[in-house]
Every structure is written in C-alpha cells, then in structure tokens.
Design a protein around this motif. Structure first.
Motif, PDB file in Angstrom:
ATOM      1  N   ASP A  71      12.536  18.111  -5.624  1.00 37.95           N
ATOM      2  CA  ASP A  71      13.137  16.947  -6.277  1.00 37.95           C
ATOM      3  C   ASP A  71      12.089  16.155  -7.037  1.00 37.95           C
ATOM      4  OD1 ASP A  71      15.561  17.621  -5.175  1.00 37.95           O
ATOM      5  OD2 ASP A  71      15.356  16.258  -3.459  1.00 37.95           O
ATOM      6  N   GLU A  72      12.525  15.454  -8.049  1.00 38.10           N
ATOM      7  CA  GLU A  72      11.614  14.638  -8.855  1.00 38.10           C
ATOM      8  C   GLU A  72      10.911  13.615  -7.971  1.00 38.10           C
ATOM      9  OE1 GLU A  72      11.680  11.744 -12.835  1.00 38.10           O
ATOM     10  OE2 GLU A  72      13.490  12.816 -12.200  1.00 38.10           O
ATOM     11  N   GLY A  73       9.596  13.567  -8.081  1.00 38.48           N
ATOM     12  CA  GLY A  73       8.799  12.639  -7.299  1.00 38.48           C
ATOM     13  C   GLY A  73       8.447  13.118  -5.909  1.00 38.48           C
ATOM     14  N   ALA A  74       9.033  14.217  -5.474  1.00 29.80           N
ATOM     15  CA  ALA A  74       8.761  14.738  -4.138  1.00 29.80           C
ATOM     16  C   ALA A  74       7.515  15.615  -4.141  1.00 29.80           C
ATOM     17  CB  ALA A  74       9.954  15.539  -3.628  1.00 29.80           C
ATOM     18  N   ARG A  75       6.979  15.848  -2.946  1.00 27.12           N
ATOM     19  CA  ARG A  75       5.804  16.701  -2.791  1.00 27.12           C
ATOM     20  C   ARG A  75       6.100  17.825  -1.805  1.00 27.12           C
ATOM     21  NH1 ARG A  75       0.864  15.241  -4.662  1.00 27.12           N
ATOM     22  NH2 ARG A  75       0.771  13.272  -5.794  1.00 27.12           N
ATOM     23  N   ARG A 104      -0.144  20.052  -8.667  1.00 27.11           N
ATOM     24  CA  ARG A 104      -0.421  18.611  -8.553  1.00 27.11           C
ATOM     25  C   ARG A 104       0.645  17.881  -7.725  1.00 27.11           C
ATOM     26  NH1 ARG A 104      -2.323  19.715 -13.850  1.00 27.11           N
ATOM     27  NH2 ARG A 104      -4.526  19.147 -14.088  1.00 27.11           N
ATOM     28  N   ARG A 105       1.529  18.653  -7.117  1.00 25.93           N
ATOM     29  CA  ARG A 105       2.600  18.044  -6.327  1.00 25.93           C
ATOM     30  C   ARG A 105       2.529  18.474  -4.861  1.00 25.93           C
ATOM     31  NH1 ARG A 105       8.233  18.630  -9.348  1.00 25.93           N
ATOM     32  NH2 ARG A 105       8.737  17.008  -7.785  1.00 25.93           N
ATOM     33  N   GLU A 107       1.009  18.011  -0.951  1.00 22.63           N
ATOM     34  CA  GLU A 107       0.493  17.043  -0.006  1.00 22.63           C
ATOM     35  C   GLU A 107      -0.916  17.442   0.434  1.00 22.63           C
ATOM     36  OE1 GLU A 107       3.144  16.315   3.225  1.00 22.63           O
ATOM     37  OE2 GLU A 107       4.915  16.181   1.960  1.00 22.63           O
TER      38      GLU A 107
END
Length: 444
Positions: A71-75, A104-105, A107
């Motif tokens: 999802d957008e903004g999720a890692r 880049r996404r 954790e």
C-alpha cells in the motif's frame, strides 16, 4: 561480550565522528526471542514460477503475513521473489523490475529471499539464467544495508513442498548474521520434510549431542537446542567438567566428560547415548581448538593437535554413530566449520585445513546417509566470544568491520543456524555449508 565500537557510535559524539570521518556505522541487529513472531511485518511476494501459488499458503502456515503489493506509504519487512520461472538472460530483468521500486520501502533489518532452481538440474539458457541469480543476491547483500540480509535458495522441483523451515529461518531474526548465502534444498537425498508439530519446540522428544558444550558457541548451541525442546548431552574435556556439569544441570541435560581425540572416544560416546538415551537424533561437532603459527614456524604438535580435534574426531565419531546404529533414522549431523576453511587466513594453515576438511566431511557423507539423515555445516566468521576478546584490539576491530554488516556476530547466530539444520522440517536441507559471517567482504 559487547562491541565497544558499536556502543560508541550510538552516542552523540560518536555519531558526529562517524558522520564527519565516514566511519562504519553498524545497525544493531534484531534477534529472535521466545514468544516473538517469526516476521514482525509484511512479506511482499514477487516473480512467476513453480512456487508462486504455494508461497502464500506456506507463509501463512508459519504465521507470516504476505501480499503481492504494498500500500502507498507502507513498508515491507521482507521480500520473496520466485525466480524459478526465469528461463533465459532476458528474463533476469524481472529482478530489477520487482526490487528497484521496493528497496527504499524496507523496514530496518529487512530480509530478502530469492528462490531459484539448482542450475545443475537445468540446461542451456535456463541454466545460465539460474546461475546468474548468485551474482544478484551476493551483490544485493552488500548493498542492502540497515542490518538487512539477502539469500538465494535453490529448490529442486521435487522438493517444492519442503521449504517451510528454511523460509522460517531466513525470513526471521534467527538469521540475523547470515547473508549472501546460497542454500540448496532437495539437492542430495530426501526431497520431503517431516511435519513440525510444535513450531516453538520442533525438537521435542529429540536427543542432541553437542561437543565442546561448556562455553562459547557450544554453550549457546546447547541452550538453543534445549529451547527448541531437545534433551542435550554435552561433551567436553576434563578441564571443563565443572562448567559443563553446571550448564547441563541448568538445561536438564546430560553430560559426558572425555577427550574426543582419545582412541576409544567414539565408542564411549556411542555406548553412553545407547544406554542412557536409546540413541541420538542430532549430532553437533562443535569442539575445536586453534594453535596459530605461520607454516614456517609450525611445529608437529601444533599441526597434529588441531587436525585431531577439529577434523579427525568428528569424522571418527560420526562413523561410529552411523555404523553402530546409534544415530536414529532421520538424524541430523551438523559440523562447525569456519570461513577460514573457505577463504584461508594468515597464520592458520592448520586450522583452515581442518575446517575445510569439515566441509569435505559434509560433501563426502551427504549422498550416502541412510533413513533421511542429513549432514550440513555452519561456517562462522568473526563471532564475539571471550576468545576473540583476547585478540589484539586493532586486529579485532578490523575483523569485526570487514563484512557487509560492519560488526561481529554473536554465538546465538551460529546456534540458530544449527537449530535450523537440526529441525525435523529440514529433511530436504542436506549437503549445505552456510556461512554465519555477516557476508564477509574478503576471502569468502
């Protein structure tokens, strides 16, 4: 033992010095503890191949959440890519297309696993493409940073249903100091794995022999195998009898005090295991010594004592347990090798020879073991113990920093790898030597 440098760089002045001088700034590694989930976050799946449809179900059975997008903004905590469907070099672009947008996404302390088919089981362009995966994963392991790890798992087609224990290890904090490794499943012998009734205690009802168990890495191996449910039988020399007895008492285990190089040691061990435990299920050859000197200054006793303890004794003990039938069906034999046995090390011709021989023992036995028995080895790099604490400061610091994680490992990192090999769910994991070294930059 602690890493003083790592403690220093976490202070305000340490952070300033590291930033201004460009010094290594190691990320504290996450390690698993009892009661924690295997993966604390989402695993994103990619690729198209034989295992694509089964992976979500396999991960769900381990209590691991997965999805095919983010999802957008999720890692993401981990990425798993099924590369078994790549059949030529042009298809390798799928790696870049999947990983580049996600790098880049991730954790902190993320995990990456690429799954392929053993190249030796393929021909032509597909063999070329599958072999290319090794360069990708080893390089990404040196790029990922932030305590991340990257592994390649080659799965023989007949062993597609035997990957759960390996994914559980490689995706979890149990593999904190294992990176850049190539694991083969189903390449030798069995291609199936036993069901693990209790994921928290996979070794319940099993008996595990650990040599050199009184301290250091051996002590931690004993503790982790006990944590996983095994009855541990610790072996060590008379000089360590007191420590061994105390530890085994704490673990509700058993102990045997002897010199493993003694002529009758294999028979005494086999007799003890048969009479007191009815056999043994897991054998860990951990006992080892160093007697470092350059070859020009090497004496006969320095050479022969290291070979006798580190190599000849494990070979003799294993053979006796097999020939006498004391090693139970579906048994696990695990050797403790060393990165010195892979890449060599200054002043360690005797030690490196012995540890390369441990890898040779794995190679020689993996295709002949009966009844679903497996043999594998761990090859530790720089592990922080009381012994390494005695190494001169400059040498110690260099040794700890020359890996992709810029830090030394802990004895528990070796122990967790041993426990993975020992699991009933690892029946198709045979003939492997896996480095526990943070992906060393040099030699190996």
């Amino acid at each position: 033992m602690s890493d003083r440098y790592q403690g220093f760089v976490s202070t305000p002045i340490g952070k300033l010095i590291v930033k201004n001088l460009g010094l290594p700034n190691p990320t504290p590694l996450e390690r698993w503890s009892v009661g924690s989930p295997l993966v604390d976050g989402l695993v994103v799946l990619g690729g198209h191949g034989r295992l694509t449809e089964a992976l979500p179900t396999t991960l769900d059975g381990l209590g691991i959440a997965s999805a095919t997008d983010l999802d957008e903004g999720a890692r993401a905590k981990a990425l798993v890519f099924d590369a078994t469907g790549i059949t030529d070099s042009a298809g390798l672009v799928a790696l870049q297309e999947f990983f580049t947008p996600l790098m880049r996404r991730l954790e902190t302390c993320p995990r990456v696993v690429v799954i392929g088919t053993p190249p030796e089981q393929r021909t032509g362009s597909e063999r070329v493409a599958q072999r290319a995966l090794e360069g990708f994963t080893r390089s990404l392991g040196k790029e990922i940073g932030r305590g991340g790890t990257v592994q390649l798992v080659y799965v023989a087609p007949a062993a597609d249903g035997a990957i759960a224990s390996t994914l559980a290890f490689l995706l979890s904090p149990k593999s904190a100091y294992v990176s850049g490794q190539v694991v083969r499943i189903g390449a030798h012998g069995a291609v199936t794995a036993d069901e693990v009734a209790d994921q928290d205690r996979p070794l319940a009802g099993k008996v595990a022999l650990v040599t050199g168990a009184s301290r250091g890495i051996g002590e931690e191996i004993a503790r982790v195998l006990h944590r996983d449910g095994a009855t541990v039988v610790g072996v060590d020399v008379p000089q360590a009898a007191s420590e061994l007895q105390t530890l085994m008492g704490e673990l509700d285990g058993d102990h045997l005090v002897l010199d493993i190089t003694a002529k009758d040691a294999p028979q005494r061990i086999a007799h003890h295991l048969r009479e007191h435990h009815g056999g043994v299920d897991v054998v860990v050859h951990n006992a080892g010594i160093t007697r470092d000197k350059r070859l020009a200054n090497m004496t006969d006793d320095r050479w022969s004592s290291v070979i006798a303890v580190n190599l000849t004794a494990p070979e003799r003990i294993t053979r006796e347990l097999l020939d006498s039938g004391v090693l139970n069906a579906g048994g696990r034999v695990v050797g403790v090798a060393s990165t010195s046995g892979i890449g060599g090390n200054m002043g360690q011709t005797n030690y490196a020879t012995s540890k390369a021989g441990v890898i040779g023992l794995v190679d020689s036995l993996c295709d002949e073991l009966p009844d679903g028995t497996t043999v594998n080895a761990v090859a530790p790099g720089f592990i922080i113990t009381k012994m390494t604490a005695a190494v001169p400061f400059a040498t110690r610091e260099v040794g700890q920093r020359l890996n992709a994680m810029a830090q030394g490992g802990l004895p528990v990192d070796v122990a967790e790898a041993v426990a993975w090999f020992a699991s009933p769910g690892s029946g198709a994991v045979n003939g492997n030597t896996v480095r526990v070294c943070g992906q060393m930059m040099l030699g190996a």
